[in-house]
Design an enzyme around this catalytic site. Structure first.
Site, PDB file in Angstrom:
ATOM      1  CB  CYS A   1      -1.000   0.064   1.256  1.00  0.00           C
ATOM      2  SG  CYS A   1      -2.442   0.980   1.071  1.00  0.00           S
TER       3      CYS A   1
ATOM      4  CG  ASP B   1      -7.249  -2.547  -3.821  1.00  0.00           C
ATOM      5  OD1 ASP B   1      -7.636  -1.564  -3.396  1.00  0.00           O
ATOM      6  OD2 ASP B   1      -5.754  -2.590  -3.799  1.00  0.00           O
TER       7      ASP B   1
ATOM      8  CG  HIS C   1      -6.341  -2.466  -0.359  1.00  0.00           C
ATOM      9  ND1 HIS C   1      -5.280  -1.813  -1.282  1.00  0.00           N
ATOM     10  CD2 HIS C   1      -5.893  -2.183   0.849  1.00  0.00           C
ATOM     11  CE1 HIS C   1      -4.460  -1.097  -0.688  1.00  0.00           C
ATOM     12  NE2 HIS C   1      -4.512  -1.281   0.825  1.00  0.00           N
TER      13      HIS C   1
END
Length: 449
Positions: A151, A306, A335
């Site tokens: 991320c 995601d 995600h």
């Protein structure tokens, strides 16, 4: 025509069934509530091997029979706690990497205080990450190490790999926000200058409150985040394993952390709004984050569904770097699912481990390789670069050159840092297999001494 008595009896039967279900669930509710309160997370044993400010560097030591020489440093986001990567033993990225034979290090950023409001991306990349990388390099005896960034941590890892390519052996980026040119999804709109100015929040709170971020992320999928998951919890209350999994995720979601104000401002403005990283126009403390410096193998791990960082915000990055060894693993999950779903650990992570394994064998195992007698070509090359003998005589005094790389340079006729100053990059690169970018960095260091 329907029999009205049959209809009434059917309605009564349904009411009895619902009542029986409610009674059963009411009976297990206190026990399940206790499960939610006491569930454990991050159970894999680790030790803190380095601290700085709020940061802790955790080391998870692999004890498998087959060990890989080059460790993996996991760089997580600033927004949540990193135990999402070690949520439970059978759904732990950390545990999976350990079982594959890697020593694993993970950065736990901690939560910034008011005094940390001025911490920017330069502090996190050029100071914190670099200090952690140096600690891992020293402990492992490796010139360069593997980095896995997740991320926001993936975005910072890409910055780091550009600024310190000689310290990064392989770079894996997992759901990393890298390219925001109109295809970045909902999060990109949140970071649009047209809709949002980050200073509005930081001027009020200094650091960005975790609660503000939680609300923003929840509103990206309000039905799933505020209704559907609780319906599923009710429907599965009698399944203890389901309740434990649910509780772990809820605990992680509830334990969000604040983000340092300046870093948040820079991330929103530079990465989302201006797309400076992908445009190759990002600078940290005046130093250009040049994507052409990323010449090591690069793996993109992206989630097909995601909604935070859609694949379009990650995949184009591979075309922007200079590495000729790039790969994309796209998996049908979301995600968070790529790190916690059982299917991800069964199908995705074995591929990630295999990618690292193929690129993580150190030729310098127990002792330095025996240096062969120089050939006529080696002697001629050594004569060409013999120039100035001033400066440190030990090649390993150059940052990024350890015993392995020093041995490779010696085989090419480079014995001292003075010789390195005048080394012909193209010839040495061909002779040793080292990247020109690494050699140019070392040569520049030698000349500056």
């Amino acid at each position: 025509m329907n029999n009205p008595y049959a209809t009434v009896l059917d309605m009564q039967r349904q009411a009895w069934e619902v009542s029986a279900e409610l009674a059963e669930k009411s009976g297990v509710a206190p026990e399940r509530a206790q499960t939610v309160e006491s569930v454990e997370v991050g159970a894999t044993p680790s030790e803190v091997v380095y601290t700085e400010n709020k940061l802790e560097l955790l080391h998870y030591e692999s004890r498998t029979e087959t060990q890989h020489d080059i460790p993996i440093l996991v760089v997580y986001a600033l927004i949540n706690k990193p135990y999402i990567l070690d949520l439970q033993p059978d759904r732990s990225v950390v545990q999976t990497l350990l079982e594959a034979g890697f020593d694993v290090y993970l950065i736990d950023w901690g939560e910034p205080s008011k005094l940390d409001r001025s911490l920017g991306l330069d502090d996190y990349v050029n100071r914190y990450i670099d200090n952690c990388v140096d600690e891992v390099r020293e402990r492992s005896g490796q010139d360069s190490i593997n980095i896995l960034g997740y991320c926001m941590g993936g975005t910072k890892s890409a910055m780091y790999a550009s600024l310190y390519p000689e310290k990064v052996e392989n770079l894996a980026l997992m759901a990393a926000g890298l390219c925001f040119d109109g295809e970045g999804g909902v999060l990109e709109l949140w970071g649009s200058e047209e809709y949002y100015t980050p200073e509005t929040i930081t001027d009020t709170f200094d650091n960005v409150p975790a609660e503000f971020l939680d609300v923003g992320f929840a509103l990206m999928d309000p039905v799933a985040n505020n209704v559907t998951k609780y319906v599923r919890f009710y429907d599965n209350m009698d399944d203890e394993e389901f309740v434990e999994n649910f509780a772990r995720m809820e605990r992680w979601l509830d334990e969000g952390i604040d983000v340092a104000g300046r870093a948040y401002e820079e991330f929103i403005r530079d990465i989302y709004q201006e797309n400076a990283l992908a445009e190759n126009d990002l600078h940290l403390n005046g130093e250009h984050v040049d994507l052409s410096n990323i010449d090591m193998p690069v793996l993109q791990i992206v989630a097909e569904y995601d909604h935070l960082i859609p694949p379009e915000a990650s995949k184009p990055f591979n075309e922007l770097v200079s590495s000729d060894d790039t790969e994309i693993l796209e998996f049908a999950t979301g995600h968070i699912g790529m790190s916690v779903s059982s299917r991800s650990h069964a199908e995705l992570w074995p591929q990630v481990c295999e990618w690292f394994e193929e690129r993580s064998t150190d030729s310098d195992l127990e002792s330095e390789p025996e240096t062969p007698a120089p050939s006529d070509d080696d002697a001629a090359l050594a004569e060409d670069v013999a120039g100035d003998e001033s400066g440190p005589t030990d090649l390993t005094e150059i940052d990024g050159i350890g015993p392995t790389y020093a041995a490779q340079l010696r085989e090419a006729g480079i014995e001292t840092a003075g010789q390195l100053e005048n080394a012909p990059v193209a010839e040495i690169a061909t002779e040793t297999g080292l990247s020109p970018g690494r050699l140019e960095n070392w040569i520049e260091q030698a000349r500056s001494r």
